[in-house]
Design a protein around this motif. Structure first.
Motif, short mmCIF file in Angstrom:
data_model
loop_
_atom_site.label_atom_id
_atom_site.label_comp_id
_atom_site.label_asym_id
_atom_site.label_seq_id
_atom_site.Cartn_x
_atom_site.Cartn_y
_atom_site.Cartn_z
N CYS A 46 8.59 55.41 28.96
CA CYS A 46 9.31 55.53 30.23
C CYS A 46 8.94 56.85 30.87
CB CYS A 46 10.83 55.45 30.01
SG CYS A 46 11.72 55.30 31.58
N LEU A 48 11.05 58.37 32.82
CA LEU A 48 12.30 59.11 32.99
C LEU A 48 12.96 59.30 31.62
CD1 LEU A 48 13.83 57.36 36.16
CD2 LEU A 48 12.27 59.30 36.05
N GLY A 49 14.02 60.09 31.60
CA GLY A 49 14.73 60.35 30.34
C GLY A 49 16.20 59.98 30.40
N CYS A 50 16.81 60.12 31.59
CA CYS A 50 18.20 59.70 31.86
C CYS A 50 19.19 60.19 30.81
CB CYS A 50 18.26 58.19 32.03
SG CYS A 50 17.28 57.57 33.41
N PHE A 53 23.17 59.40 30.81
CA PHE A 53 23.87 58.23 30.29
C PHE A 53 24.49 58.49 28.91
CE2 PHE A 53 20.87 55.62 33.15
CZ PHE A 53 21.76 55.76 34.22
N CYS A 63 19.51 56.94 27.51
CA CYS A 63 20.14 55.68 27.88
C CYS A 63 20.28 54.77 26.65
CB CYS A 63 19.30 54.98 28.94
SG CYS A 63 17.69 54.43 28.32
N VAL A 69 12.15 54.51 24.89
CA VAL A 69 11.80 55.56 25.86
C VAL A 69 10.94 56.64 25.22
CG1 VAL A 69 12.78 57.38 27.34
CG2 VAL A 69 13.85 55.11 27.28
N GLY A 106 12.62 50.92 28.20
CA GLY A 106 11.58 51.67 28.87
C GLY A 106 11.32 51.26 30.31
N ASN A 136 12.72 50.77 36.93
CA ASN A 136 13.40 51.84 37.66
C ASN A 136 12.78 52.03 39.06
OD1 ASN A 136 11.02 53.40 37.28
ND2 ASN A 136 11.85 54.40 35.45
N LYS A 159 17.58 54.87 39.79
CA LYS A 159 18.53 55.77 39.15
C LYS A 159 19.18 56.73 40.16
CE LYS A 159 18.09 53.87 35.25
NZ LYS A 159 17.90 52.55 35.81
S1 SF4 Z 1 17.68 54.18 31.91
FE1 SF4 Z 1 15.76 53.14 32.35
S2 SF4 Z 1 14.63 54.67 33.52
FE2 SF4 Z 1 16.22 55.78 32.47
S3 SF4 Z 1 15.30 56.48 30.54
FE3 SF4 Z 1 16.33 54.51 30.15
S4 SF4 Z 1 14.73 52.99 30.35
FE4 SF4 Z 1 13.97 54.87 31.36
#
Ligand code: SF4
Length: 259
Positions: A46, A48-50, A53, A63, A69, A106, A136, A159
Protein backbone atom coordinates in the motif's frame (compact mmCIF):
# COMPACT_ATOMS: atom_id res chain seq x y z
CA UNK A 1 -0.46 14.70 -7.59
CA UNK A 2 1.96 12.61 -9.63
CA UNK A 3 2.66 9.01 -8.80
CA UNK A 4 5.52 8.99 -6.33
CA UNK A 5 8.93 7.84 -7.48
CA UNK A 6 8.75 5.13 -4.80
CA UNK A 7 5.70 3.50 -6.41
CA UNK A 8 6.94 3.22 -9.99
CA UNK A 9 9.90 0.86 -9.31
CA UNK A 10 7.65 -1.25 -7.06
CA UNK A 11 5.16 -1.68 -9.93
CA UNK A 12 7.92 -2.73 -12.33
CA UNK A 13 9.31 -5.17 -9.79
CA UNK A 14 5.99 -6.99 -9.41
CA UNK A 15 5.00 -7.03 -13.07
CA UNK A 16 5.36 -10.80 -13.54
CA UNK A 17 4.03 -11.88 -10.17
CA UNK A 18 1.72 -10.29 -7.65
CA UNK A 19 2.00 -10.56 -3.86
CA UNK A 20 -1.01 -12.50 -2.66
CA UNK A 21 -1.83 -12.01 1.02
CA UNK A 22 -4.96 -14.16 1.20
CA UNK A 23 -7.99 -15.36 -0.73
CA UNK A 24 -11.31 -16.54 0.58
CA UNK A 25 -14.98 -16.90 -0.19
CA UNK A 26 -17.48 -14.95 1.89
CA UNK A 27 -19.89 -12.10 1.20
CA UNK A 28 -19.22 -8.44 0.64
CA UNK A 29 -19.69 -6.78 4.02
CA UNK A 30 -19.62 -3.12 2.99
CA UNK A 31 -20.27 -0.67 0.16
CA UNK A 32 -22.76 -0.79 -2.68
CA UNK A 33 -22.72 -4.57 -3.03
CA UNK A 34 -22.96 -5.39 0.67
CA UNK A 35 -24.48 -8.82 1.14
CA UNK A 36 -23.43 -10.25 -2.24
CA UNK A 37 -21.57 -13.62 -2.10
CA UNK A 38 -18.03 -12.82 -3.22
CA UNK A 39 -14.60 -14.29 -3.79
CA UNK A 40 -11.91 -12.09 -2.23
CA UNK A 41 -8.36 -11.71 -3.49
CA UNK A 42 -6.19 -9.56 -1.23
CA UNK A 43 -2.97 -8.22 -2.71
CA UNK A 44 -0.04 -6.90 -0.71
CA UNK A 45 1.46 -3.43 -0.60
CA UNK A 46 0.00 0.00 0.00
CA UNK A 47 1.17 3.53 -0.66
CA UNK A 48 -0.51 4.76 2.55
CA UNK A 49 -0.19 3.75 6.20
CA UNK A 50 -3.39 5.11 7.83
CA UNK A 51 -2.16 4.99 11.42
CA UNK A 52 -5.25 7.01 12.38
CA UNK A 53 -7.37 3.86 12.25
CA UNK A 54 -5.50 2.64 15.29
CA UNK A 55 -5.42 -1.14 14.75
CA UNK A 56 -2.29 -2.73 16.24
CA UNK A 57 -0.71 -6.04 15.26
CA UNK A 58 2.75 -7.07 16.45
CA UNK A 59 3.52 -3.47 17.44
CA UNK A 60 2.57 -2.04 14.02
CA UNK A 61 -0.29 0.47 13.93
CA UNK A 62 -2.62 1.11 11.00
CA UNK A 63 -5.83 -0.12 9.42
CA UNK A 64 -7.60 -3.48 9.78
CA UNK A 65 -5.73 -4.70 6.66
CA UNK A 66 -2.34 -4.11 8.29
CA UNK A 67 -0.96 -7.46 7.20
CA UNK A 68 -1.50 -6.48 3.58
CA UNK A 69 0.11 -3.07 3.98
CA UNK A 70 3.54 -3.50 5.53
CA UNK A 71 5.84 -5.70 3.49
CA UNK A 72 8.75 -5.30 5.88
CA UNK A 73 6.84 -6.70 8.86
CA UNK A 74 4.41 -9.11 7.18
CA UNK A 75 5.76 -9.71 3.67
CA UNK A 76 7.22 -13.10 4.57
CA UNK A 77 3.60 -14.33 4.80
CA UNK A 78 2.78 -13.13 1.27
CA UNK A 79 2.93 -15.53 -1.64
CA UNK A 80 4.30 -14.35 -5.00
CA UNK A 81 1.92 -15.80 -7.57
CA UNK A 82 1.88 -15.79 -11.34
CA UNK A 83 -1.66 -17.13 -11.71
CA UNK A 84 -4.81 -15.84 -10.04
CA UNK A 85 -7.28 -17.48 -12.43
CA UNK A 86 -6.75 -20.93 -10.91
CA UNK A 87 -7.67 -19.57 -7.48
CA UNK A 88 -10.94 -18.10 -8.73
CA UNK A 89 -11.73 -21.27 -10.70
CA UNK A 90 -11.29 -23.35 -7.55
CA UNK A 91 -14.07 -21.36 -5.85
CA UNK A 92 -16.32 -21.44 -8.91
CA UNK A 93 -16.23 -25.24 -8.82
CA UNK A 94 -17.86 -25.18 -5.37
CA UNK A 95 -20.97 -23.17 -6.30
CA UNK A 96 -23.49 -23.33 -9.12
CA UNK A 97 -23.83 -19.57 -9.60
CA UNK A 98 -21.43 -16.70 -10.32
CA UNK A 99 -20.30 -14.89 -7.19
CA UNK A 100 -18.72 -11.44 -7.41
CA UNK A 101 -14.97 -11.04 -7.28
CA UNK A 102 -13.54 -8.38 -4.96
CA UNK A 103 -9.92 -7.39 -5.44
CA UNK A 104 -8.68 -5.63 -2.36
CA UNK A 105 -5.54 -4.92 -0.39
CA UNK A 106 -3.52 -3.01 0.66
CA UNK A 107 -3.84 -0.94 -2.45
CA UNK A 108 -4.46 -3.47 -5.26
CA UNK A 109 -4.05 -0.93 -8.05
CA UNK A 110 -0.34 -0.66 -7.28
CA UNK A 111 -0.23 -3.81 -9.41
CA UNK A 112 -2.61 -2.69 -12.14
CA UNK A 113 -0.23 -3.16 -15.13
CA UNK A 114 0.64 -6.71 -14.06
CA UNK A 115 -0.21 -9.36 -16.67
CA UNK A 116 -1.21 -11.62 -13.76
CA UNK A 117 -3.95 -9.22 -12.76
CA UNK A 118 -4.97 -8.42 -16.32
CA UNK A 119 -5.21 -12.16 -17.08
CA UNK A 120 -7.62 -12.54 -14.17
CA UNK A 121 -9.74 -9.60 -15.34
CA UNK A 122 -9.95 -11.00 -18.88
CA UNK A 123 -11.07 -14.34 -17.45
CA UNK A 124 -13.76 -12.63 -15.37
CA UNK A 125 -15.02 -10.62 -18.35
CA UNK A 126 -15.32 -13.82 -20.40
CA UNK A 127 -17.20 -15.57 -17.59
CA UNK A 128 -19.43 -12.60 -16.78
CA UNK A 129 -18.10 -12.25 -13.23
CA UNK A 130 -18.64 -8.81 -11.74
CA UNK A 131 -15.35 -7.43 -10.38
CA UNK A 132 -14.98 -4.66 -7.82
CA UNK A 133 -11.67 -3.04 -6.95
CA UNK A 134 -11.45 -1.66 -3.44
CA UNK A 135 -9.04 1.22 -3.81
CA UNK A 136 -7.89 4.36 -2.05
CA UNK A 137 -8.13 6.07 -5.48
CA UNK A 138 -4.65 7.58 -5.38
CA UNK A 139 -3.18 5.58 -8.27
CA UNK A 140 -3.56 7.19 -11.70
CA UNK A 141 -4.56 4.48 -14.17
CA UNK A 142 -3.71 4.69 -17.86
CA UNK A 143 -7.10 3.51 -19.13
CA UNK A 144 -6.14 3.84 -22.79
CA UNK A 145 -3.21 1.49 -22.38
CA UNK A 146 -5.11 -0.88 -20.07
CA UNK A 147 -8.73 -0.64 -21.31
CA UNK A 148 -9.86 -3.76 -19.42
CA UNK A 149 -10.09 -1.58 -16.32
CA UNK A 150 -12.97 0.32 -17.93
CA UNK A 151 -15.11 -2.80 -17.36
CA UNK A 152 -14.49 -2.87 -13.62
CA UNK A 153 -16.34 -1.38 -10.66
CA UNK A 154 -14.29 0.96 -8.47
CA UNK A 155 -15.14 1.34 -4.81
CA UNK A 156 -13.17 4.50 -4.02
CA UNK A 157 -12.38 4.65 -0.32
CA UNK A 158 -10.67 8.02 -0.44
CA UNK A 159 -9.03 8.64 2.89
CA UNK A 160 -9.94 11.59 5.11
CA UNK A 161 -7.94 13.42 7.76
CA UNK A 162 -9.04 10.78 10.31
CA UNK A 163 -6.73 8.29 8.54
CA UNK A 164 -3.73 10.20 9.89
CA UNK A 165 -2.26 10.56 6.39
CA UNK A 166 -1.26 13.99 5.02
CA UNK A 167 -3.57 15.38 2.35
CA UNK A 168 -0.89 15.39 -0.34
CA UNK A 169 -0.54 11.61 0.04
CA UNK A 170 -4.16 10.58 0.39
CA UNK A 171 -5.82 12.84 -2.19
CA UNK A 172 -5.16 12.57 -5.92
CA UNK A 173 -7.93 14.36 -7.81
CA UNK A 174 -6.43 13.44 -11.16
CA UNK A 175 -6.64 9.74 -10.29
CA UNK A 176 -10.26 10.08 -9.12
CA UNK A 177 -11.20 12.03 -12.25
CA UNK A 178 -9.69 9.35 -14.48
CA UNK A 179 -11.59 6.59 -12.66
CA UNK A 180 -14.94 8.38 -12.75
CA UNK A 181 -14.54 9.35 -16.42
CA UNK A 182 -13.56 5.89 -17.62
CA UNK A 183 -15.06 3.05 -15.61
CA UNK A 184 -18.56 1.67 -16.02
CA UNK A 185 -19.36 2.15 -12.35
CA UNK A 186 -17.74 3.89 -9.39
CA UNK A 187 -18.79 5.08 -5.98
CA UNK A 188 -17.20 6.74 -2.96
CA UNK A 189 -16.96 4.89 0.33
CA UNK A 190 -15.76 6.94 3.28
CA UNK A 191 -14.76 5.67 6.71
CA UNK A 192 -16.10 8.19 9.23
CA UNK A 193 -16.99 8.87 12.86
CA UNK A 194 -19.92 11.12 11.95
CA UNK A 195 -18.17 14.43 12.72
CA UNK A 196 -18.99 17.80 11.11
CA UNK A 197 -15.44 18.22 9.83
CA UNK A 198 -15.77 14.95 7.90
CA UNK A 199 -18.84 16.34 6.11
CA UNK A 200 -16.75 19.31 4.94
CA UNK A 201 -13.98 17.04 3.71
CA UNK A 202 -16.42 14.78 1.86
CA UNK A 203 -18.07 17.80 0.24
CA UNK A 204 -14.67 19.12 -0.89
CA UNK A 205 -13.58 15.77 -2.36
CA UNK A 206 -16.86 14.91 -4.10
CA UNK A 207 -18.10 18.30 -5.33
CA UNK A 208 -16.72 17.78 -8.85
CA UNK A 209 -18.40 14.35 -9.12
CA UNK A 210 -22.05 15.16 -8.47
CA UNK A 211 -23.57 11.93 -9.79
CA UNK A 212 -21.20 9.49 -8.10
CA UNK A 213 -22.96 7.86 -5.10
CA UNK A 214 -21.46 8.52 -1.67
CA UNK A 215 -21.47 5.78 0.96
CA UNK A 216 -20.33 6.29 4.55
CA UNK A 217 -19.51 3.57 7.02
CA UNK A 218 -18.54 3.77 10.68
CA UNK A 219 -14.90 3.47 11.65
CA UNK A 220 -13.99 0.37 13.63
CA UNK A 221 -12.52 -3.10 13.44
CA UNK A 222 -14.77 -4.60 16.14
CA UNK A 223 -18.53 -4.57 16.57
CA UNK A 224 -18.05 -2.52 19.74
CA UNK A 225 -16.11 0.17 17.88
CA UNK A 226 -18.69 0.28 15.09
CA UNK A 227 -21.44 0.74 17.67
CA UNK A 228 -19.54 3.71 19.11
CA UNK A 229 -19.94 5.65 15.85
CA UNK A 230 -22.81 4.11 13.87
CA UNK A 231 -25.62 6.40 15.04
CA UNK A 232 -23.59 9.56 14.39
CA UNK A 233 -22.67 8.22 10.95
CA UNK A 234 -26.33 7.45 10.26
CA UNK A 235 -27.21 11.05 11.20
CA UNK A 236 -24.46 12.39 8.96
CA UNK A 237 -25.92 10.38 6.07
CA UNK A 238 -29.53 11.38 6.72
CA UNK A 239 -28.62 15.07 6.89
CA UNK A 240 -26.42 15.14 3.80
CA UNK A 241 -27.95 12.67 1.40
CA UNK A 242 -25.19 10.08 1.79
CA UNK A 243 -25.92 6.36 1.89
CA UNK A 244 -25.25 4.62 5.18
CA UNK A 245 -23.52 1.27 4.94
CA UNK A 246 -22.37 -0.91 7.78
CA UNK A 247 -19.46 -3.35 7.98
CA UNK A 248 -21.48 -6.53 8.25
CA UNK A 249 -18.53 -8.93 8.28
CA UNK A 250 -17.20 -7.17 11.37
CA UNK A 251 -20.58 -7.28 13.11
CA UNK A 252 -20.72 -11.03 12.42
CA UNK A 253 -17.13 -12.18 12.75
CA UNK A 254 -15.11 -9.22 14.09
CA UNK A 255 -11.85 -9.00 12.16
CA UNK A 256 -11.41 -12.75 11.79
CA UNK A 257 -9.22 -13.75 8.85
CA UNK A 258 -10.89 -15.41 5.86
CA UNK A 259 -14.19 -13.60 6.50
S1 SF4 B 1 -6.83 1.82 4.97
FE1 SF4 B 1 -6.49 1.27 2.85
S2 SF4 B 1 -5.18 2.92 2.11
FE2 SF4 B 1 -5.04 2.99 4.31
S3 SF4 B 1 -3.25 1.72 4.83
FE3 SF4 B 1 -5.08 0.41 4.93
S4 SF4 B 1 -5.18 -0.57 2.94
FE4 SF4 B 1 -3.81 1.22 2.72
Amino acid sequence: MRMSSQIEPFMKQVAKTVPLVEHFYSFQGEGRYAGVPSIFIRLGGCNLGCRGFGVEIDGVIGCDSLKAVHEKQFGDRWERVDDLVAIVESYLQKVDFLPDLVITGGEPLLHYPSPVLIGLLEFCCQKGIRVTFETNATIFIDFERYPIYKEMIFSMSVKLKNSGEPQEKRLNHRAIEAIVANVKESFFKFVVRGEAQEREEIAMITKAFGTVPIYCMPMGSTAQELTRYDKDVAQLCIQNGYRYVDRMHIRLWSNEEGR
